[in-house]
Design an enzyme around this catalytic site. Structure first.
Site, PDB file in Angstrom:
ATOM      1  N   ASN A 104       0.831  -1.215   0.000  1.00  0.00           N
ATOM      2  CA  ASN A 104       0.000   0.000   0.000  1.00  0.00           C
ATOM      3  C   ASN A 104       0.864   1.263   0.000  1.00  0.00           C
ATOM      4  OD1 ASN A 104      -2.439  -1.379  -0.039  1.00  0.00           O
ATOM      5  ND2 ASN A 104      -2.493  -1.593   2.192  1.00  0.00           N
ATOM      6  N   ALA A 119      11.446   0.645   6.662  1.00  0.00           N
ATOM      7  CA  ALA A 119      12.125   0.214   7.886  1.00  0.00           C
ATOM      8  C   ALA A 119      12.312  -1.288   7.798  1.00  0.00           C
ATOM      9  CB  ALA A 119      11.290   0.568   9.110  1.00  0.00           C
ATOM     10  N   TYR A 150       8.144 -12.329  11.155  1.00  0.00           N
ATOM     11  CA  TYR A 150       8.759 -10.999  11.080  1.00  0.00           C
ATOM     12  C   TYR A 150       9.845 -10.969  10.009  1.00  0.00           C
ATOM     13  CZ  TYR A 150      10.935  -6.659  12.822  1.00  0.00           C
ATOM     14  OH  TYR A 150      11.441  -5.388  12.949  1.00  0.00           O
ATOM     15  N   LYS A 154       9.699  -8.915   6.414  1.00  0.00           N
ATOM     16  CA  LYS A 154      10.630  -7.824   6.101  1.00  0.00           C
ATOM     17  C   LYS A 154      11.456  -8.152   4.853  1.00  0.00           C
ATOM     18  CE  LYS A 154       9.883  -4.828   9.505  1.00  0.00           C
ATOM     19  NZ  LYS A 154       9.398  -3.452   9.251  1.00  0.00           N
TER      20      LYS A 154
END
Ligand code: UDP
Length: 318
Positions: A104, A119, A150, A154
């Site tokens: 998004n 990040a 996680y 990422k």
């Protein structure tokens, strides 16, 4: 610039908001408060250059008006299985924030012709076989391991960011953030500094997991924010490690906290972490130094001293 920060009510997002406002920008904060806290941005209420949307970035996001830069910082980030706000207990939200949330934000950056900063994290290196970690090391991550929600989110986010850069020519950047600490950390998120500093200020023994021989390199938040903002202002597209390269064992870290706080209760060894706790972690910051002329300035003792007043206030022990 008019800058959107997702995760603006989080530890890093709120410090970035402060810094970018101080630099004269307009900041639009976005957060759904599943791990962030309204307390972290309460001081910005009434600031005419700050506005806030309570939204889940995993859903379609709309921001009225022009946006010049987007910093995507929304994600649970604590690896502690015992913490309610850690990603072990928010696995689907974590994957959605990294995957759908990044998509998004990149879509918005594309239509707005905005600079995008992702990040990312040292966790993309997993339990590293290369030490210290350079940006060209591809990592050692188990896609079905307990940290994968996680780490892989990422990693996917980085791949998607590069795809938007290479295919759509979006002006993207990726910061790989190593362990960071400072005021506004969630005291209950179970990470090393919040756990140990809280215990020290309460006069309790410090819980070191395993034998404490695993290493980390801890960066004070102001240094980290300096590095991230330099990256934002640069035209770099490839990932850049930002963190403090001074490596220490967790046992040394705990001993330093006891010394600085004057805590006499010592250390207790507990077996609280699942397997795959990365054994060593230390950023190689050569690229950051070369490209951004950046390096950390605040040493551990000074950083902990600057963090203590916030912890005391939260603990009600001022
Ligand atoms: N740790 C510890 N005691 C605690 C919390 C964490 O010994 O009360 C250790 C943990 O096992 C890990 C290191 O400190 O080796 C850093 O953990 P943290 O949760 O801060 O983040 P990580 O670097 O693992 O992502």
């Amino acid at each position: 610039m008019r800058i959107l920060i997702t995760g603006a009510a989080g530890f890093l997002g709120s410090h970035l908001s402060d810094r970018l406002l101080k630099d004269g920008h307009e900041v639009i904060g976005m957060d759904n408060f599943i791990t962030g806290s309204p307390d972290n941005i309460a001081h910005l209420a009434g600031n005419e250059n700050f506005s806030f949307f309570r939204r889940d970035v995993s859903n379609y996001i709309f921001v009225p008006g022009k946006v010049d830069a987007i910093l995507h910082f929304a994600s649970p980030a604590s690896p502690n299985p015992l913490s309610k706000s850690g990603y072990f207990n928010l696995p689907i939200q974590t994957m959605k924030a990294g995957a759908l949330g990044t998509h998004n934000c990149l879509g918005l950056a594309r239509v707005q012709n905005a600079r995008f900063l992702l990040a990312s994290t040292s966790e993309i290196y997993g339990d590293p076989e290369v030490h210290p970690q350079t940006e060209d090391y591809a990592g050692n991550v188990d896609p079905v391991g307990t940290r994968a929600v996680y780490d892989e989110a990422k990693r996917f986010a980085e791949s998607l960011t590069m795809a938007y850069h290479r295919f759509h020519n979006v002006n993207t950047s990726i910061v790989r953030i190593f362990n960071t600490y400072g005021p506004r950390m969630d005291l209950e998120d179970g990470r090393a500094l919040p756990n140990l500093l809280k215990q020290a200020l309460l006069g309790q023994p410090l819980t070191v997991y395993g034998d404490g021989a695993q290493t980390r390199s801890f960066c004070y938040v102001d240094d980290l924010v300096d590095g991230i903002v330099s990256l934002l202002y640069s035209d770099e597209h490839m990932p850049v490690n930002i963190g403090n390269p001074i490596e220490m064992t967790i046992l040394q870290f705990a001993e330093a906290i006891n010394r600085i706080t004057g805590n006499k209760a010592g250390i207790t060894y507990v077996d609280a972490r699942s397997a795959r706790d990365p054994q060593r972690r230390q950023p190689d910051i050569t690229r950051a130094h070369e490209i951004l002329k950046w390096e950390p300035k605040v040493d551990l003792e000074e950083g902990i001293r600057r963090t203590i007043p916030f912890f005391k206030e939260k603990l009600g022990t001022v």
